[in-house]
Write a protein that holds these residues in place. Structure first.
Motif, short mmCIF file in Angstrom:
data_model
loop_
_atom_site.label_atom_id
_atom_site.label_comp_id
_atom_site.label_asym_id
_atom_site.label_seq_id
_atom_site.Cartn_x
_atom_site.Cartn_y
_atom_site.Cartn_z
N VAL A 212 0.85 -1.19 0.00
CA VAL A 212 0.00 0.00 0.00
C VAL A 212 0.89 1.23 0.00
O VAL A 212 1.75 1.39 0.87
CB VAL A 212 -0.93 0.04 1.23
CG1 VAL A 212 -1.87 1.24 1.14
CG2 VAL A 212 -1.72 -1.24 1.36
N ARG A 213 0.66 2.10 -0.96
CA ARG A 213 1.38 3.37 -0.98
C ARG A 213 0.65 4.35 -0.07
O ARG A 213 -0.55 4.58 -0.23
CB ARG A 213 1.46 3.95 -2.39
CG ARG A 213 2.29 5.23 -2.48
CD ARG A 213 2.22 5.83 -3.88
NE ARG A 213 3.09 6.97 -4.04
CZ ARG A 213 2.79 8.22 -3.65
NH1 ARG A 213 1.61 8.46 -3.07
NH2 ARG A 213 3.64 9.21 -3.82
N VAL A 214 1.35 4.91 0.92
CA VAL A 214 0.76 5.83 1.89
C VAL A 214 1.50 7.16 1.79
O VAL A 214 2.73 7.21 1.73
CB VAL A 214 0.87 5.29 3.33
CG1 VAL A 214 0.24 6.26 4.32
CG2 VAL A 214 0.20 3.92 3.43
N GLU A 215 0.74 8.25 1.76
CA GLU A 215 1.33 9.58 1.69
C GLU A 215 0.71 10.48 2.75
O GLU A 215 -0.50 10.46 2.97
CB GLU A 215 1.12 10.20 0.30
CG GLU A 215 1.81 11.55 0.14
CD GLU A 215 2.02 11.95 -1.31
OE1 GLU A 215 2.19 13.16 -1.57
OE2 GLU A 215 2.03 11.06 -2.18
N SER A 216 1.57 11.25 3.41
CA SER A 216 1.13 12.20 4.42
C SER A 216 0.73 13.50 3.73
O SER A 216 1.58 14.30 3.35
CB SER A 216 2.27 12.46 5.42
OG SER A 216 1.89 13.42 6.39
N ALA A 217 -0.56 13.70 3.55
CA ALA A 217 -1.06 14.81 2.73
C ALA A 217 -1.11 16.11 3.52
O ALA A 217 -1.52 16.14 4.68
CB ALA A 217 -2.45 14.48 2.20
N HIS A 218 -0.71 17.21 2.84
CA HIS A 218 -0.79 18.52 3.49
C HIS A 218 -0.76 19.64 2.45
O HIS A 218 0.25 20.36 2.32
CB HIS A 218 0.35 18.69 4.48
CG HIS A 218 0.11 19.80 5.46
ND1 HIS A 218 1.12 20.34 6.25
CD2 HIS A 218 -1.00 20.50 5.79
CE1 HIS A 218 0.64 21.30 7.01
NE2 HIS A 218 -0.66 21.41 6.75
N PRO A 219 -1.84 19.81 1.69
CA PRO A 219 -1.91 20.94 0.76
C PRO A 219 -2.00 22.27 1.50
O PRO A 219 -2.31 22.32 2.70
CB PRO A 219 -3.17 20.66 -0.04
CG PRO A 219 -3.99 19.77 0.82
CD PRO A 219 -3.02 18.96 1.63
N SER A 220 -1.77 23.34 0.79
CA SER A 220 -1.79 24.68 1.37
C SER A 220 -3.15 25.02 1.96
O SER A 220 -4.18 24.47 1.56
CB SER A 220 -1.42 25.70 0.31
OG SER A 220 -1.29 26.99 0.87
#
Length: 335
Positions: A212-220
């Protein structure tokens, strides 16, 4: 011969004024709700409307009160408009409080926690205790600083979640991914707009399940009018789901609610919001901020591939941070 009864006296001026005031009052409460519903339905989140739309669940509740007022005063035209607005707003908001059917999965369970640390100020002891108590398998963090990294490891996070891809930075741009299991294909992506938040990512090797590809999301954040463009660009740049490819999870502070069109567009690529799917989609994760009287809104999310079953979501307090960590219990499909 019987005399005809006298004609009724015309209404008193005071009665006419009262009736007009009632009609005006009805329109005054109905028009804002109707306009809000139109903006939400037409995805017109631009300029100052972006911040306003985060509070759509509260306006949905207000629309019911507006409808009740028009019915009580028997103002049928505003009542019809109020009914349309209430249906549109409740139709968008109410399903978040209802659990949806989940895909039939028989793979391993993954407990994923995401937390915004507010420039490293979030209490490290509380976060590590959450990881320990709820046997968290994967942790994503935002606004992750070198001091926060050191404090978490000093409290034992390096033993609980020994595999990681970290990008600690002073201030708010930092990001991190921790895992109980090995992580490969790691990296860090920087949003090039607004605050320049980074997003750590990697592919987690879940025992007995598919990677599973996991990404810590944080857009502006759209905290000011001149930041709305960066907010939209960062959300549009989030990795889409891959319905026919590998499993993906985006977890973090999206600075957007399910009433914002860019986040809904991301979901349409093949993601499901875990809180929405489990009937917890109205639980606030941010606010009040800095003592301001801002009602909580839901801007922290765990977005999972539609092939992943969301079993439960819980939201916790994190002293020192204005965000609340979100814990999602997920079941993966079999490999």
């Amino acid at each position: 011969m019987v005399d005809a009864p006298p004609a009724p006296a015309p209404p008193a001026p005071t009665g006419r004024r009262t009736a007009r005031l009632g009609t005006v009052l009805c329109w005054l409460v109905v028009v804002p709700a109707a306009a809000w519903a139109a903006v939400r339905q037409a995805s017109l989140d631009r300029g100052p409307l972006v911040q306003a739309l985060a509070f759509t669940p509260y306006v949905a509740g207000f629309s019911v009160l507006a409808l009740a007022l028009t019915l009580a005063l028997r103002r049928w035209r505003p009542a019809a408009v109020a009914a349309l607005a209430a249906v549109a707003l409740l139709g968008a908001v109410a399903p978040r409080a209802l659990a949806a059917s989940q895909p039939a999965t028989a793979g391993p369970t993954v407990r994923l926690l995401t937390a915004n640390l507010l420039a490293g100020s979030g209490d490290a002891r509380t976060l590590v205790e959450l990881v320990r108590r709820y046997e968290v398998d994967v942790l994503t963090v935002q606004e992750f600083t070198p001091d926060a990294q050191a404090a978490l490891d000093q409290l034992g996070l390096d033993r609980l979640l020994p595999h990681r891809q970290l990008n600690a930075e002073i201030g708010t741009p930092g990001s991190g991914l921790y895992s109980r299991w090995p992580v490969t294909d790691v990296g860090v992506r920087r949003n090039l707009n607004g605050w320049g938040f980074t997003q750590a990512y990697g592919t987690v090797a879940v025992p007995g399940g598919p990677p599973v590809r996991v990404e810590s999301a944080h857009p502006s954040a759209p905290y000011a009018l001149d930041q709305v463009g960066a907010w939209r660009t960062d959300l549009a740049a989030q990795p889409p789901a891959t319905p026919n490819g590998s499993l993906q999870i985006l977890a973090g502070d999206f600075n957007a609610t399910l009433d914002h069109s860019p986040l809904r567009a991301l979901l349409r690529t093949g993601y499901v919001d875990a809180a929405d799917a489990t009937g917890k989609g109205l639980t606030g994760t941010w606010g009040p901020y800095d003592g301001d009287l801002i009602p909580p809104v839901t801007i922290d999310h765990v977005l999972v591939d539609r092939r992943i079953a969301a079993r439960s979501v819980r939201v916790f307090a994190l002293p020192g941070s204005d965000h609340r960590p979100v814990l999602a219990t997920l079941t993966l499909p079999t490999p």
